[in-house]
Design a protein around this motif. Sequence first.
Motif, mmCIF file in Angstrom:
data_model
loop_
_atom_site.group_PDB
_atom_site.id
_atom_site.type_symbol
_atom_site.label_atom_id
_atom_site.label_comp_id
_atom_site.label_asym_id
_atom_site.label_seq_id
_atom_site.Cartn_x
_atom_site.Cartn_y
_atom_site.Cartn_z
ATOM 1 N N VAL A 179 5.410 12.317 0.069
ATOM 2 C CA VAL A 179 5.857 13.017 -1.034
ATOM 3 C C VAL A 179 7.523 12.861 -0.767
ATOM 4 O O VAL A 179 8.124 13.338 -0.070
ATOM 5 N N GLU A 180 8.024 12.350 -2.134
ATOM 6 C CA GLU A 180 9.363 11.964 -2.273
ATOM 7 C C GLU A 180 9.890 12.976 -2.903
ATOM 8 O O GLU A 180 9.536 13.453 -3.923
ATOM 9 N N TYR A 181 11.279 13.171 -2.312
ATOM 10 C CA TYR A 181 12.191 14.180 -3.076
ATOM 11 C C TYR A 181 13.403 13.582 -3.783
ATOM 12 O O TYR A 181 13.745 12.396 -3.177
ATOM 13 N N VAL A 214 11.657 10.044 2.888
ATOM 14 C CA VAL A 214 13.259 10.196 2.549
ATOM 15 C C VAL A 214 13.672 9.174 2.012
ATOM 16 O O VAL A 214 14.040 7.993 2.548
ATOM 17 N N ASP A 215 14.122 9.073 0.683
ATOM 18 C CA ASP A 215 14.888 8.040 0.025
ATOM 19 C C ASP A 215 16.362 8.308 0.163
ATOM 20 O O ASP A 215 16.807 9.285 -0.059
ATOM 21 N N THR A 216 17.110 7.426 0.896
ATOM 22 C CA THR A 216 18.504 7.563 1.429
ATOM 23 C C THR A 216 19.312 7.901 0.390
ATOM 24 O O THR A 216 20.473 8.488 0.645
ATOM 25 N N GLY A 217 18.901 7.504 -0.776
ATOM 26 C CA GLY A 217 19.830 7.642 -1.950
ATOM 27 C C GLY A 217 19.980 8.930 -2.548
ATOM 28 O O GLY A 217 20.502 9.357 -3.438
ATOM 29 N N HIS A 218 18.667 9.834 -2.201
ATOM 30 C CA HIS A 218 18.408 10.774 -2.872
ATOM 31 C C HIS A 218 18.889 12.273 -2.352
ATOM 32 O O HIS A 218 18.490 13.393 -2.015
ATOM 33 N N HIS A 219 20.270 12.283 -1.960
ATOM 34 C CA HIS A 219 20.951 13.726 -1.657
ATOM 35 C C HIS A 219 22.074 13.919 -2.299
ATOM 36 O O HIS A 219 22.773 12.973 -2.651
ATOM 37 N N PHE A 241 10.810 6.235 5.052
ATOM 38 C CA PHE A 241 11.973 6.001 4.018
ATOM 39 C C PHE A 241 11.981 5.064 2.961
ATOM 40 O O PHE A 241 11.168 4.023 2.962
ATOM 41 N N HIS A 242 12.748 5.118 1.911
ATOM 42 C CA HIS A 242 13.311 4.417 0.944
ATOM 43 C C HIS A 242 14.512 4.057 1.187
ATOM 44 O O HIS A 242 15.584 4.895 0.986
ATOM 45 N N PHE A 243 14.824 2.654 1.685
ATOM 46 C CA PHE A 243 16.369 2.422 1.982
ATOM 47 C C PHE A 243 17.210 2.001 0.745
ATOM 48 O O PHE A 243 16.557 1.051 -0.152
ATOM 49 N N VAL A 288 11.942 -0.347 1.668
ATOM 50 C CA VAL A 288 13.167 -0.592 0.831
ATOM 51 C C VAL A 288 13.027 0.077 -0.609
ATOM 52 O O VAL A 288 11.881 -0.251 -1.030
ATOM 53 N N ASP A 289 13.926 0.521 -1.093
ATOM 54 C CA ASP A 289 13.800 0.896 -2.605
ATOM 55 C C ASP A 289 15.163 0.448 -3.287
ATOM 56 O O ASP A 289 15.937 1.566 -3.573
ATOM 57 N N GLN A 290 14.954 -0.807 -3.679
ATOM 58 C CA GLN A 290 16.280 -1.109 -4.297
ATOM 59 C C GLN A 290 15.711 -2.124 -5.397
ATOM 60 O O GLN A 290 14.575 -2.888 -5.350
HETATM 61 MN MN MN Z 1 12.499 6.068 -3.632
#
Ligand code: MN
Length: 397
Positions: A179-181, A214-219, A241-243, A288-290
């Motif tokens: 579950v991604e936020y 944890v998507d590192t861009g989602h904060h 993670f999604h990096f 990776v999520d790019q």
């Molecule tokens: Mn993502």
Amino acid sequence: MEREALFTLLDEFQIETPSWGYADTGTRFGKFFQAAAASTIEEKLADAGIVNRYTGCCPLVATHVLWDFKADTNPDEVVRLAEEHSVRIGSINPNLFQDQAYKFGSACSPNPEARREADAHVEDCIEIARAVNSQVLSFWFADGTNYPGQDDIVTRKRRMEEALKKWHDALPPGMTMLVEYKPFEPAFYETDIADWGMAYLYAKKAGPNAKVLVDTGHHLQGCNIEQIVAWLLDEDMLGGFHFNDRKYADDDLTMGSIDPYAVFRIFHEIRNAAELHGRDVSQIAYMVDQSHNLKPKIEAMIQTALTAQELYAKACLVDRKKLQDAQTRMDIVDAEECLREAFYTDVKPLLREWRERHGLDADPMQAYRASGYEARVAQEREAARQERGEVAASSYA
Ligand code: MN
Ligand code: AFD
Ligand code: MN
């Protein structure tokens, strides 16, 4: 840390690259086409196979169901293609945000038709996951509202709880639900899974096979991501993670391009959880999520994989015994220096040796560029676009 111990940790540090990272995308202000960009699942898997061939650490490929599995796509064929390129299918990502029905949300929508469509789509995704032997069903929802009063926050929460529980209980044995936020975008007033706490509660209520992504861009600005990671690890709720990296929002910049020390600290918390707190960190999904719309796609993915390996190797080198001792003595500078010393250690020679042991070129980016792969597939894919009656990317150049 012993060289052999580090090499073993590097062997275990396997990264999943996203199929969508090889295709043309853009921002809401437009797309910038690349001649070598992949269009089909075959081309995406070929490109992912190239990244894995040169880096030696990217054997898994995340797929996005609507973009990769068309109505007539045979999952067995996708598995065969992946094997042909020496990669495997990793996570399955439902698409609960593009269809017109999801205008007011998917699982949280006040429109029962939208909720029904979301339910049917997720059931299809579970079938696809089963067919390709994927172990991870990874959810990101664009669900949210744009104006105060638009919908009832708690009612939306309960709709999501019900949907996630239903889908969790439909998972095949052994599969994990992530579950991604994300704090905002595309919703700009209230996002239904906006932070790690909401994702944690939703995952907990869904069932034992649900964890947080944890998507590192989602904060939001200034958020201490490694603190979230340490907490989730200690609760055995970190799924993966999604990096990517960010300067302002969910910018999907390549990992470590803005703040490599932050990524290093995240990796240190993972090693600390394993070494000091006895946590099992072996199942964390490093994805990776790019989908970089300006850098060449494969170069950007190789860059990200090498950056992740480098920062992870540095984090492995932290002398955590010395760190604990300094913490016990409340010697702040000594404690901080344990992290800084590892972060400023040049691990490139170690990584070159690791690559050579695996029969890889010591400089993957240089070797990839020398292969001429990009120019070759650019030509092939432009010809294929013209055959399909699509506009050639080069016509925009
Ligand atoms: Mn993502
Ligand atoms: C977008 C979303 C989210 C999701 C990804 C793939 O912000 O990160 O994981 O698309 O669906 O980046
Ligand atoms: Mn994102």
